[in-house]
Design a protein around this motif. Structure first.
Motif, PDB file in Angstrom:
ATOM      1  N   PHE A 137      18.801  -3.279 109.534  1.00  0.00           N
ATOM      2  CA  PHE A 137      18.902  -4.462 108.671  1.00  0.00           C
ATOM      3  C   PHE A 137      19.597  -4.182 107.334  1.00  0.00           C
ATOM      4  O   PHE A 137      19.443  -4.937 106.387  1.00  0.00           O
ATOM      5  N   SER A 138      20.375  -3.111 107.279  1.00  0.00           N
ATOM      6  CA  SER A 138      21.133  -2.832 106.064  1.00  0.00           C
ATOM      7  C   SER A 138      22.471  -3.563 106.126  1.00  0.00           C
ATOM      8  O   SER A 138      22.864  -4.092 107.168  1.00  0.00           O
ATOM      9  N   LYS A 139      23.165  -3.586 104.973  1.00  0.00           N
ATOM     10  CA  LYS A 139      24.462  -4.238 104.888  1.00  0.00           C
ATOM     11  C   LYS A 139      25.455  -3.274 104.265  1.00  0.00           C
ATOM     12  O   LYS A 139      25.127  -2.590 103.299  1.00  0.00           O
ATOM     13  N   VAL A 140      26.661  -3.251 104.821  1.00  0.00           N
ATOM     14  CA  VAL A 140      27.751  -2.467 104.260  1.00  0.00           C
ATOM     15  C   VAL A 140      28.814  -3.468 103.837  1.00  0.00           C
ATOM     16  O   VAL A 140      29.282  -4.275 104.650  1.00  0.00           O
ATOM     17  N   GLY A 141      29.193  -3.433 102.574  1.00  0.00           N
ATOM     18  CA  GLY A 141      30.141  -4.391 102.029  1.00  0.00           C
ATOM     19  C   GLY A 141      31.555  -4.190 102.542  1.00  0.00           C
ATOM     20  O   GLY A 141      31.933  -3.107 103.006  1.00  0.00           O
ATOM     21  N   ALA A 142      32.346  -5.236 102.422  1.00  0.00           N
ATOM     22  CA  ALA A 142      33.746  -5.197 102.836  1.00  0.00           C
ATOM     23  C   ALA A 142      34.493  -4.104 102.079  1.00  0.00           C
ATOM     24  O   ALA A 142      34.336  -3.946 100.875  1.00  0.00           O
ATOM     25  N   GLY A 143      35.270  -3.333 102.812  1.00  0.00           N
ATOM     26  CA  GLY A 143      36.093  -2.292 102.219  1.00  0.00           C
ATOM     27  C   GLY A 143      35.355  -1.032 101.804  1.00  0.00           C
ATOM     28  O   GLY A 143      35.960  -0.112 101.261  1.00  0.00           O
ATOM     29  N   ALA A 144      34.065  -0.966 102.054  1.00  0.00           N
ATOM     30  CA  ALA A 144      33.294   0.220 101.667  1.00  0.00           C
ATOM     31  C   ALA A 144      33.716   1.423 102.510  1.00  0.00           C
ATOM     32  O   ALA A 144      34.065   1.281 103.675  1.00  0.00           O
ATOM     33  N   ILE A 145      33.660   2.578 101.887  1.00  0.00           N
ATOM     34  CA  ILE A 145      33.882   3.822 102.614  1.00  0.00           C
ATOM     35  C   ILE A 145      32.570   4.586 102.546  1.00  0.00           C
ATOM     36  O   ILE A 145      32.179   5.094 101.494  1.00  0.00           O
ATOM     37  N   VAL A 146      31.881   4.633 103.689  1.00  0.00           N
ATOM     38  CA  VAL A 146      30.531   5.187 103.741  1.00  0.00           C
ATOM     39  C   VAL A 146      30.588   6.588 104.337  1.00  0.00           C
ATOM     40  O   VAL A 146      31.030   6.776 105.470  1.00  0.00           O
ATOM     41  N   LEU A 147      30.127   7.574 103.548  1.00  0.00           N
ATOM     42  CA  LEU A 147      30.150   8.973 103.957  1.00  0.00           C
ATOM     43  C   LEU A 147      28.751   9.589 103.995  1.00  0.00           C
ATOM     44  O   LEU A 147      28.608  10.764 104.297  1.00  0.00           O
ATOM     45  N   ALA A 148      27.735   8.795 103.664  1.00  0.00           N
ATOM     46  CA  ALA A 148      26.350   9.279 103.644  1.00  0.00           C
ATOM     47  C   ALA A 148      25.442   8.187 104.209  1.00  0.00           C
ATOM     48  O   ALA A 148      25.831   7.021 104.283  1.00  0.00           O
ATOM     49  N   ASP A 149      24.242   8.574 104.589  1.00  0.00           N
ATOM     50  CA  ASP A 149      23.283   7.631 105.167  1.00  0.00           C
ATOM     51  C   ASP A 149      23.024   6.448 104.237  1.00  0.00           C
ATOM     52  O   ASP A 149      23.007   6.592 103.015  1.00  0.00           O
ATOM     53  N   VAL A 150      22.803   5.291 104.867  1.00  0.00           N
ATOM     54  CA  VAL A 150      22.378   4.092 104.146  1.00  0.00           C
ATOM     55  C   VAL A 150      20.969   3.788 104.638  1.00  0.00           C
ATOM     56  O   VAL A 150      20.750   3.635 105.840  1.00  0.00           O
ATOM     57  N   PRO A 152      17.368   1.889 105.539  1.00  0.00           N
ATOM     58  CA  PRO A 152      17.090   0.564 106.101  1.00  0.00           C
ATOM     59  C   PRO A 152      16.964  -0.492 105.004  1.00  0.00           C
ATOM     60  O   PRO A 152      16.470  -0.214 103.908  1.00  0.00           O
ATOM     61  N   LYS A 153      17.454  -1.684 105.293  1.00  0.00           N
ATOM     62  CA  LYS A 153      17.373  -2.865 104.420  1.00  0.00           C
ATOM     63  C   LYS A 153      18.073  -2.680 103.076  1.00  0.00           C
ATOM     64  O   LYS A 153      17.802  -3.412 102.131  1.00  0.00           O
ATOM     65  N   ALA A 154      18.984  -1.728 102.980  1.00  0.00           N
ATOM     66  CA  ALA A 154      19.729  -1.499 101.734  1.00  0.00           C
ATOM     67  C   ALA A 154      21.118  -2.116 101.852  1.00  0.00           C
ATOM     68  O   ALA A 154      21.571  -2.471 102.935  1.00  0.00           O
ATOM     69  N   THR A 155      21.797  -2.209 100.715  1.00  0.00           N
ATOM     70  CA  THR A 155      23.175  -2.698 100.675  1.00  0.00           C
ATOM     71  C   THR A 155      24.041  -1.615 100.055  1.00  0.00           C
ATOM     72  O   THR A 155      23.720  -1.096  98.981  1.00  0.00           O
ATOM     73  N   ALA A 156      25.149  -1.284 100.732  1.00  0.00           N
ATOM     74  CA  ALA A 156      26.071  -0.256 100.250  1.00  0.00           C
ATOM     75  C   ALA A 156      27.452  -0.865 100.048  1.00  0.00           C
ATOM     76  O   ALA A 156      27.944  -1.599 100.909  1.00  0.00           O
ATOM     77  N   VAL A 157      28.070  -0.563  98.899  1.00  0.00           N
ATOM     78  CA  VAL A 157      29.399  -1.075  98.589  1.00  0.00           C
ATOM     79  C   VAL A 157      30.207   0.011  97.888  1.00  0.00           C
ATOM     80  O   VAL A 157      29.654   0.943  97.315  1.00  0.00           O
ATOM     81  N   GLY A 158      31.535  -0.139  97.916  1.00  0.00           N
ATOM     82  CA  GLY A 158      32.409   0.710  97.117  1.00  0.00           C
ATOM     83  C   GLY A 158      33.047   1.862  97.853  1.00  0.00           C
ATOM     84  O   GLY A 158      32.892   2.046  99.043  1.00  0.00           O
TER      85      GLY A 158
END
Length: 181
Positions: A137-150, A152-158
């Motif tokens: 249930f987490s969210k990854v924002g548009a254009g994000a570059i994710v290199l580490a765990d996100v 649960p229920k968190a939002t990651a951007v950037g």
């Protein structure tokens, strides 16, 4: 396939009816071809599975490795440019928008691709790279570059992605209006 199509109809406000979803949604067609290719890979028909996967990518613009593990009711919205690598795991009820890559960071063997847990939402053009987990249930924002765990229920951007919202903590809002100098 019908279960997934009904799920898409519930989640996509642009969908008018079930027939439209079945006939016109490239994400649904890509998953249909993926399931055939995955069935063949599990029975060691690697070349035939690869041919079907390449055909699906050519027709839909969505590249899903036959070895990937994709759950139920996954919604690939618009889909063009989506790439899902061979060791990726996408659990049930995940939404993936166009341009998303679930890719590797290393060429070594083993698990090289991300795990996207139940109910996660991946925004357009997000790049999720390496053996990491996107929590339930987490969210990854548009254009994000994710290199580490996100979590649960968190939002990651950037770029690189950072956590901007987790349950029980206030999300810091940014005001983009012009300020007087």
């Amino acid at each position: 396939m019908f279960q997934t199509a009904r799920s898409i109809l519930k989640r996509d406000p642009a969908a008018h009816n079930l027939l439209e979803v079945i006939l016109t949604y490239p994400g649904l067609r890509a998953l249909f071809w993926y399931r055939i290719a995955h069935f063949l890979v599990m029975r060691r028909f690697f070349t035939l599975a690869s041919l079907i996967s390449q055909h699906a990518a050519h027709v839909t613009g969505i590249s899903i490795a036959p070895e990937a593990q994709i759950g139920k009711r996954v919604f690939i919205d618009h889909g063009i440019g989506v790439v899902i690598g061979a060791t990726a795991i996408v659990e049930d009820d995940v939404t993936i928008l166009h341009g998303v890559t679930l890719g590797a960071r290393k060429l070594a063997g083993g698990i090289r691709h991300p795990r996207v847990e139940h109910g996660a939402f991946i925004g357009a053009n997000a790049q999720i790279l390496g053996n990491i987990t996107i929590g339930a249930f987490s969210k990854v924002g548009a254009g994000a570059i994710v290199l580490a765990d996100v979590p649960p229920k968190a939002t990651a951007v950037g770029n690189p992605a950072r956590i901007v919202g987790t349950p029980g903590k206030k999300v810091i809002e940014v005001n983009f209006t012009k300020q007087k100098s």
